[in-house]
Scaffold this motif. Structure first.
Motif, PDB file in Angstrom:
ATOM      1  N   ASN A  23     -95.061   1.008   0.905  1.00  0.00           N
ATOM      2  CA  ASN A  23     -94.894   0.454   2.255  1.00  0.00           C
ATOM      3  C   ASN A  23     -94.413  -0.991   2.192  1.00  0.00           C
ATOM      4  O   ASN A  23     -93.565  -1.421   2.986  1.00  0.00           O
ATOM      5  N   ALA A 376     -90.910   1.239   7.497  1.00  0.00           N
ATOM      6  CA  ALA A 376     -91.915   0.179   7.430  1.00  0.00           C
ATOM      7  C   ALA A 376     -92.444  -0.172   8.816  1.00  0.00           C
ATOM      8  O   ALA A 376     -93.657  -0.308   9.018  1.00  0.00           O
ATOM      9  N   ARG A 379     -94.768   2.554  10.278  1.00  0.00           N
ATOM     10  CA  ARG A 379     -96.076   2.721   9.658  1.00  0.00           C
ATOM     11  C   ARG A 379     -96.943   1.474   9.749  1.00  0.00           C
ATOM     12  O   ARG A 379     -98.086   1.485   9.273  1.00  0.00           O
ATOM     13  N   THR A 470     -97.082   8.461   0.711  1.00  0.00           N
ATOM     14  CA  THR A 470     -96.104   7.940   1.669  1.00  0.00           C
ATOM     15  C   THR A 470     -94.689   8.305   1.251  1.00  0.00           C
ATOM     16  O   THR A 470     -93.853   8.674   2.079  1.00  0.00           O
TER      17      THR A 470
END
Length: 565
Positions: A23, A376, A379, A470
């Protein structure tokens, strides 16, 4: 009682750590590139605009520019041209959009394709076509013994109108598509005439779409360089003033001042355009019934006929460029020949292949960067994260407010610094690709984030519940679901990079020349027919990529509808 996740599916500490790292990479890589290749150059241009000849900082450069007669004339001309072009373009865009969405016409797709022709061509093609028709050796002037002077205000007005018409038509058309049919049915039952429905329902419902079109066209007009360079004549505008200061007089700091001043109207226009777009979106109802216009021979005949007359203008102007490229000596010997396509000047077709390579590179890593940034932002959660998300989103939207000419000049200030690591990038294909990408960053960013918002939360939750990391969620959920969007963004960036001129005019070198700049150089050298031939080849490449994009998107959507996908 809810069952707890099995140990096999529950993410462990190692996976949590990898997810956080992924992330963070999704955020930092595109954010760092955005700061380096957009924010930093703009900041450097602001610094150079304040740099005095003795090395101190001050507003002396601004005072010299603001008190010069040349700048005052260019500013006045730009504002007059911007207002006149905006008024004419939005009026014609409303006419064409109304014909497309509120009339029962045949060949609507053909009409829209003709109106959109300027999109697939370098911006200076409109000026080039007008010269072939109404220039000193123009076909119309020679055929009818006329002496129409196309250089200057009127020629630039027509060229800019053709350049902005596709965008105005699409923006207004998008607003018309979201009308609620129930309102029009109620008005018809109450006996309201067609004109009354237009003035009391249609115009109020699309008012924010009209405002959005006004600000977009105004921004495009006052920042355009290609048409002004080809057909502007003595009618100097701000974009030409920047070019003259930098290339003609080598006054880089004064060019930076003009660039910073040009940012002011474009930033204001961008702000009001975004505000109008949000208001237009806010007035749309999720339960609206799509409006299907009834048959009306009088309305369809008159509005449709006028729309096709408008479409004849871009068809004629762009078509004559293609036609002239095959004529032996325009307009005296109109016999077919391929001689103008045998281009030996300006590096031959090398700039075309360089442009294709750079555009493909800009589209490839641009699509990846936009996907990472979109993931990005999607999330990020929590109050503090939301604040950072808003800041990053704001910066990501700003490139749309920066004219291409200003961004290209800013790259000169940022990366042409001897003795620094940035000098390694200056004059490279990588820097041209980055400039092209960030010139069109906002449009791709909005498309990408909109596509990611359409992913059903249940899909992501299901993948997470079975222990997917992810990276696996992005690979197995995000990418397959948004594949049509990814394809659209890639080809949009490719096609835009192929036809852009203003953003790269200061960055090309004799060894690294691009196709759109080559067209301008050929025209400046008096090789107008070769310029037409090179423009035709560029349009062929862009049109082919557009067809490939439509085919790839269709295949992606068809695959998504297969059982088990």
């Amino acid at each position: 009682m809810a069952a707890s996740p099995s140990p096999a599916s529950a993410p462990g500490p190692a996976q949590d750590s990898r997810d956080r790292l992924f992330n963070l990479a999704c955020l930092l890589i595109p954010a760092a590139a955005l700061l380096l290749f957009f924010a930093y150059p703009i900041g450097m241009m602001g610094y150079r605009s304040l740099l005095e000849p003795d090395g101190s900082l001050g507003f002396g450069n601004f005072a010299r520019i603001l008190t010069s007669r040349g700048f005052a004339k260019a500013l006045g001309n730009s504002l007059v041209m911007g207002l006149a072009t905006t008024a004419l373009t939005v009026l014609l865009g409303l006419l064409v959009a109304f014909a497309l969405h509120r009339c029962r016409l045949w060949l609507k797709a053909v009409l829209l394709a003709i109106i959109s022709l300027p999109i697939i061509a370098p911006s200076l093609v409109q000026g080039l076509g007008l010269i072939f028709l109404l220039g000193r050796n123009g076909l119309i002037n020679k055929s009818f013994g006329l002496n129409v002077e196309i250089y200057g205000f009127w020629g630039l007005l027509i060229a800019n109108t053709l350049y902005g018409l596709p965008q105005a038509t699409m923006i207004i058309g998008a607003a018309l598509r979201h009308a609620d049919a129930r309102l029009f049915e109620a008005a018809e039952v109450m006996g309201a005439s067609g004109w009354r429905r237009f003035t009391d329902l249609t115009l109020p419902n699309i008012r924010y779409g009209l405002l959005s079109a006004v600000f977009v066209v105004f921004t495009v007009t006052i920042t355009d360089f290609g048409n002004a360079a080809v057909i502007g004549g003595d009618y100097t505008v701000l974009a030409i003033e920047i070019y003259n200061q930098v290339i003609g007089q080598m006054n880089l700091n004064l060019g930076a001042v003009v660039g910073m001043l040009l940012l002011l109207p474009t930033l204001l226009s961008f702000y009001f355009e975004r505000l109008a777009s949000q208001r237009q979106f806010g007035t749309q109802s999720e339960n609206a019934v799509p409006y299907i216009p009834p048959k009306d021979p009088w309305r369809d005949g008159i509005i449709g006929g006028l729309a096709w007359l408008v479409a004849l203008l871009p068809l004629t102007v762009v078509g004559v460029v293609v036609y002239a490229s095959f004529m032996r000596l325009w307009p005296y010997r109109l016999d077919f020949t391929w001689r103008h396509y045998d281009i030996k000047l300006a590096g031959g077709y090398d700039p075309l292949w360089i442009s294709i390579g750079i555009s493909a590179a800009a589209a490839a890593f641009g699509t990846v960067f936009l996907l990472l940034l979109g993931v990005a932002l999607k999330r990020m959660s929590g109050a503090q994260s939301n604040i950072w998300a808003r800041i990053i989103y704001f910066i990501a939207m700003l490139p749309a407010a920066v004219p291409g000419l200003v961004l290209g000049l800013a790259y000169v200030f940022a990366f042409n610094q001897p003795g620094t690591p940035f000098m390694l990038l200056y004059g490279s294909a990588a820097l041209l690709a980055m400039c092209n990408f960030y010139h069109y960053h906002t449009q791709g960013f909005v498309t990408m984030t909109t596509g990611l918002k359409q992913i059903p939360p249940a899909l992501e939750e299901a993948a997470t519940c079975i222990g997917a990391s992810t990276w696996q969620v992005v690979r197995d959920v995000y990418v397959p679901y948004t594949l049509p969007v990814l394809i659209s963004v890639f080809f949009f960036l490719f096609m835009s990079s192929m036809v852009t001129l203003s953003a790269v005019i200061f960055l090309v070198t004799p060894k690294l020349m691009l196709a759109a700049v080559t067209v301008m150089r050929l025209d400046e050298g008096g090789f107008t027919s070769q310029a037409a031939a090179f423009s035709t080849v560029i349009m062929l490449v862009v049109a082919t990529s557009l067809l490939l994009a439509r085919g790839a998107v269709h295949l992606a959507q068809r695959r998504a509808r297969l059982p088990g996908v």
